[in-house]
Scaffold this active site. Structure first.
Site, mmCIF file in Angstrom:
data_model
loop_
_atom_site.group_PDB
_atom_site.id
_atom_site.type_symbol
_atom_site.label_atom_id
_atom_site.label_comp_id
_atom_site.label_asym_id
_atom_site.label_seq_id
_atom_site.Cartn_x
_atom_site.Cartn_y
_atom_site.Cartn_z
ATOM 1 C CE1 TYR A 17 2.279 49.356 -21.451
ATOM 2 C CE2 TYR A 17 4.080 47.863 -22.019
ATOM 3 C CZ TYR A 17 2.685 47.941 -21.477
ATOM 4 O OH TYR A 17 2.385 46.936 -21.556
ATOM 5 C CD GLU B 141 6.485 46.989 -26.537
ATOM 6 O OE1 GLU B 141 7.420 47.649 -26.803
ATOM 7 O OE2 GLU B 141 6.231 45.904 -27.060
ATOM 8 C CB SER C 225 5.028 44.191 -20.925
ATOM 9 O OG SER C 225 5.326 44.211 -22.256
HETATM 10 P P1 NAP Z 1 -6.360 46.838 -21.705
HETATM 11 O O1 NAP Z 1 -7.552 45.494 -22.131
HETATM 12 O O2 NAP Z 1 -5.711 47.700 -22.269
HETATM 13 O O3 NAP Z 1 -7.173 46.458 -20.111
HETATM 14 C C1 NAP Z 1 -6.176 48.019 -18.926
HETATM 15 C C2 NAP Z 1 -7.391 48.035 -17.613
HETATM 16 O O4 NAP Z 1 -6.484 48.727 -17.242
HETATM 17 C C3 NAP Z 1 -8.617 48.368 -18.537
HETATM 18 O O5 NAP Z 1 -8.953 47.540 -17.137
HETATM 19 C C4 NAP Z 1 -8.290 49.520 -17.538
HETATM 20 O O6 NAP Z 1 -9.566 50.310 -17.193
HETATM 21 C C5 NAP Z 1 -7.315 49.765 -16.610
HETATM 22 N N1 NAP Z 1 -6.787 50.897 -16.163
HETATM 23 C C6 NAP Z 1 -6.284 51.656 -16.956
HETATM 24 N N2 NAP Z 1 -5.775 52.997 -16.113
HETATM 25 C C7 NAP Z 1 -6.175 52.712 -14.877
HETATM 26 C C8 NAP Z 1 -6.122 52.921 -13.712
HETATM 27 N N3 NAP Z 1 -5.536 54.395 -13.857
HETATM 28 N N4 NAP Z 1 -6.570 52.697 -12.097
HETATM 29 C C9 NAP Z 1 -6.777 51.336 -12.358
HETATM 30 N N5 NAP Z 1 -7.089 50.627 -13.666
HETATM 31 C C10 NAP Z 1 -6.281 51.701 -15.117
HETATM 32 O O7 NAP Z 1 -5.028 45.182 -20.566
HETATM 33 P P2 NAP Z 1 -4.873 44.078 -21.678
HETATM 34 O O8 NAP Z 1 -4.517 43.729 -22.792
HETATM 35 O O9 NAP Z 1 -5.938 43.607 -20.571
HETATM 36 O O10 NAP Z 1 -3.587 43.924 -20.535
HETATM 37 C C11 NAP Z 1 -3.684 43.913 -19.444
HETATM 38 C C12 NAP Z 1 -2.270 44.306 -18.134
HETATM 39 O O11 NAP Z 1 -0.936 43.153 -18.934
HETATM 40 C C13 NAP Z 1 -1.558 45.430 -18.979
HETATM 41 O O12 NAP Z 1 -0.902 45.621 -17.457
HETATM 42 C C14 NAP Z 1 -0.778 45.804 -20.085
HETATM 43 O O13 NAP Z 1 0.232 46.590 -19.904
HETATM 44 C C15 NAP Z 1 0.172 44.257 -19.533
HETATM 45 N N6 NAP Z 1 0.573 43.053 -20.658
HETATM 46 C C16 NAP Z 1 -0.574 42.835 -21.785
HETATM 47 C C17 NAP Z 1 0.007 42.558 -23.081
HETATM 48 C C18 NAP Z 1 -1.195 42.087 -24.506
HETATM 49 O O14 NAP Z 1 -0.530 41.426 -25.439
HETATM 50 N N7 NAP Z 1 -2.337 41.837 -24.108
HETATM 51 C C19 NAP Z 1 1.188 41.847 -22.931
HETATM 52 C C20 NAP Z 1 2.379 41.409 -21.667
HETATM 53 C C21 NAP Z 1 1.117 42.848 -20.912
HETATM 54 P P3 NAP Z 1 -11.215 50.430 -18.342
HETATM 55 O O15 NAP Z 1 -11.332 49.564 -18.154
HETATM 56 O O16 NAP Z 1 -11.861 51.550 -17.527
HETATM 57 O O17 NAP Z 1 -9.847 52.193 -19.060
HETATM 58 O O1 F7E Z 2 1.540 46.875 -32.535
HETATM 59 C C1 F7E Z 2 2.747 48.203 -35.846
HETATM 60 C C2 F7E Z 2 3.720 48.813 -33.686
HETATM 61 O O2 F7E Z 2 -0.298 47.853 -30.716
HETATM 62 C C3 F7E Z 2 1.799 45.580 -32.184
HETATM 63 C C4 F7E Z 2 0.527 45.734 -25.614
HETATM 64 O O3 F7E Z 2 -0.654 44.928 -25.060
HETATM 65 O O4 F7E Z 2 1.902 43.821 -26.258
HETATM 66 C C5 F7E Z 2 1.286 45.038 -26.832
HETATM 67 O O5 F7E Z 2 2.213 46.748 -27.394
HETATM 68 C C6 F7E Z 2 2.757 46.302 -33.573
HETATM 69 C C7 F7E Z 2 3.930 47.662 -33.532
HETATM 70 O O6 F7E Z 2 1.302 46.187 -29.320
HETATM 71 C C8 F7E Z 2 0.135 49.672 -36.344
HETATM 72 O O7 F7E Z 2 4.737 49.388 -34.639
HETATM 73 C C9 F7E Z 2 1.551 48.807 -37.276
HETATM 74 O O8 F7E Z 2 5.506 47.571 -33.818
HETATM 75 O O9 F7E Z 2 -0.632 46.302 -31.035
HETATM 76 P P1 F7E Z 2 0.536 46.556 -30.335
HETATM 77 P P2 F7E Z 2 2.478 46.509 -28.625
HETATM 78 O O10 F7E Z 2 2.476 47.724 -29.390
HETATM 79 O O11 F7E Z 2 3.439 45.352 -29.007
HETATM 80 C C10 F7E Z 2 2.724 44.459 -25.091
HETATM 81 C C11 F7E Z 2 3.337 43.157 -24.892
HETATM 82 C C12 F7E Z 2 2.452 44.770 -23.989
HETATM 83 O O12 F7E Z 2 2.277 44.808 -22.567
HETATM 84 C C13 F7E Z 2 1.389 46.131 -24.173
HETATM 85 O O13 F7E Z 2 0.806 46.384 -23.001
HETATM 86 O O14 F7E Z 2 2.286 46.431 -34.646
HETATM 87 N N1 F7E Z 2 1.922 48.225 -35.703
HETATM 88 N N2 F7E Z 2 0.576 49.497 -37.781
HETATM 89 C C14 F7E Z 2 0.008 49.219 -34.983
HETATM 90 N N3 F7E Z 2 0.351 49.121 -33.594
HETATM 91 C C15 F7E Z 2 -1.128 49.593 -33.629
HETATM 92 N N4 F7E Z 2 -1.484 49.574 -32.444
HETATM 93 N N5 F7E Z 2 -1.272 50.438 -34.622
HETATM 94 C C16 F7E Z 2 -0.987 50.284 -35.531
HETATM 95 O O15 F7E Z 2 -1.699 50.775 -37.153
#
Ligand code: NAP
Ligand code: F7E
Length: 335
Positions: free
Chosen positions: A156, A134, A132
């Site tokens: 995280y 992050e 990520s």
């Molecule tokens: P998401 O919608 O939150 O999905 C997370 C998945 O992980 C769900 O299927 C969840 O299952 C499963 N999970 C959670 N805890 C688990 C456990 N203990 N054992 C097995 N599975 C488990 O995330 P996403 O947005 O699709 O992202 C996919 C991956 O990319 C994640 O690893 C995330 O951290 C990473 N990532 C995401 C982003 C982004 O912007 N979306 C960017 C960079 C990296 P349940 O449905 O049962 O909860």
């Molecule tokens: O927040 C601000 C918050 O929770 C984005 C995950 O998929 O992307 C995701 O992480 C920004 C942050 O995503 C609210 O403070 C303001 O600055 O949508 P987010 P994230 O934290 O960037 C990365 C790449 C991952 O890997 C992660 O799995 O938005 N913000 N107000 C808020 N965020 C949330 N959630 N809720 C608010 O009310």
């Protein structure tokens, strides 16, 4: 010759559903790890799921957990996958401050359980780790690429850093085809409802239809590089098809504030967000990541990957989908 087999953790999540669609369209057999829950949690993939007894069904779901090494070992041994995509995680940054130990267990140690599972079976599946942006956290370098130093700012991000380095280590130590996709934020109408983009588009649709009056948010000045999840899963697959494993940044190269997302979304719906949005300190993080902007030149050059959907198009797609969903709900319930 049997079709290629993929094992996906996190198949019920946003990316899992898009990746499953992509792999099925390429003729793969897909095995997805699901967790037992007290309610159904497969709504993002229900449209893809065929009866397991039906001839030719190519998507199968198996109970398992990233916190349970024995379930993962058994799966690897019995399925003999060609490719493993580790997308499962406790993926919410804000929540990771509340449950840091659990986040480390699943998001960090879950990866080593899979890598060890591969090593113990002696099989040689290719391995994708969902890394990520992050990881870059508090970096001052912009834009960020594969050489930018990591500076994790949350439990995280620290757990993802461990998983990143273990993936590199197993590649170097054991010659595993293992790669890290360092993906910047990517969204879609299937994005989880508590991430900021979806929280906004969902609330906007409710406000427009008179079902909600206020939207509580945290930091509006944070900048993110937001792309479309459908584009990003293609990059995951491409990384797994190369002659040599490597790590790649996947991003659009554009950065926008949460405030700009609000402008774009509410503007598109003909509303002024200032009338509805309230600040709530509950949504602030103990440590924030202020600015992310990715440089995906390596992916462009080596994988031939580039994003198709831009910021404005992404916002419109999400607003349209939530508007349609709320309209359907109202027509269904009469409320
Ligand atoms: P998401 O919608 O939150 O999905 C997370 C998945 O992980 C769900 O299927 C969840 O299952 C499963 N999970 C959670 N805890 C688990 C456990 N203990 N054992 C097995 N599975 C488990 O995330 P996403 O947005 O699709 O992202 C996919 C991956 O990319 C994640 O690893 C995330 O951290 C990473 N990532 C995401 C982003 C982004 O912007 N979306 C960017 C960079 C990296 P349940 O449905 O049962 O909860
Ligand atoms: O927040 C601000 C918050 O929770 C984005 C995950 O998929 O992307 C995701 O992480 C920004 C942050 O995503 C609210 O403070 C303001 O600055 O949508 P987010 P994230 O934290 O960037 C990365 C790449 C991952 O890997 C992660 O799995 O938005 N913000 N107000 C808020 N965020 C949330 N959630 N809720 C608010 O009310």
């Amino acid at each position: 010759m049997r079709p290629k087999r993929a094992l996906i953790t996190g198949i019920t999540g946003q990316d899992g559903s898009f990746l499953t669609e992509l792999l099925l369209s390429k003729g793969y057999e897909v095995y997805g790890v699901i967790r037992r829950a007290s309610t159904f949690n497969t709504d993002r993939i229900d449209h893809l799921y065929a009866d397991p007894h039906e001839e030719g069904a190519r998507l199968r779901l198996i109970y398992g957990d990233l916190a349970d090494g024995s379930s993962l070992n058994k799966m690897i041994r019995t399925i003999e996958p060609d490719e493993i995509y580790n997308l499962g995680a406790q993926s919410h940054v804000r929540v990771s401050f509340d449950i840091p130990e659990y986040t480390a267990e699943v998001t960090g140690l879950g990866t080593i359980r899979l890598l060890e599972g591969i090593r113990e079976t002696g099989l040689t599946p290719r391995f994708y780790q969902a890394s990520s942006s992050e990881l870059f956290g508090n970096t001052t370098e912009a834009p960020q690429n594969e050489r930018t130093k990591f500076y994790p700012r949350s439990p995280y991000a620290a757990a993802k850093a461990y998983a990143y380095y273990m993936t590199v280590n197993y590649r170097e130590a054991y010659g595993l085809y293992a790669c890290n996709g360092i993906l910047f934020n990517h969204e879609s109408p299937r994005r989880g409802e508590t991430f900021v983009t979806r929280k906004i588009t969902r609330a906007l649709a409710n406000i427009k239809h008179g079902r909600q009056r206020e939207l509580f948010l945290g930091n509006l000045e944070a900048r993110r590089d937001w792309g479309y999840a459908g584009d990003y899963v293609e990059a995951m697959w491409l990384m797994m098809q190369q002659p040599e494993p490597d790590d790649y940044v996947i991003a659009t190269g554009e950065t926008h504030t949460v405030r700009e997302f609000l402008d774009e979304a509410f503007g598109y719906a003909g509303l002024d967000w200032h009338e509805f949005v309230k600040k709530d300190p509950h949504y602030l993080r103990p440590a924030e990541v202020d600015r992310l902007q990715g440089d995906a030149s390596k992916a462009r050059e080596r994988l031939g990957w580039k994003p198709r959907v831009g910021f404005k198009q992404l916002v419109k797609m999400m607003v349209d989908a939530d508007m349609a969903r709320v309209k359907q709900e109202i027509e269904g319930t009469g409320k």
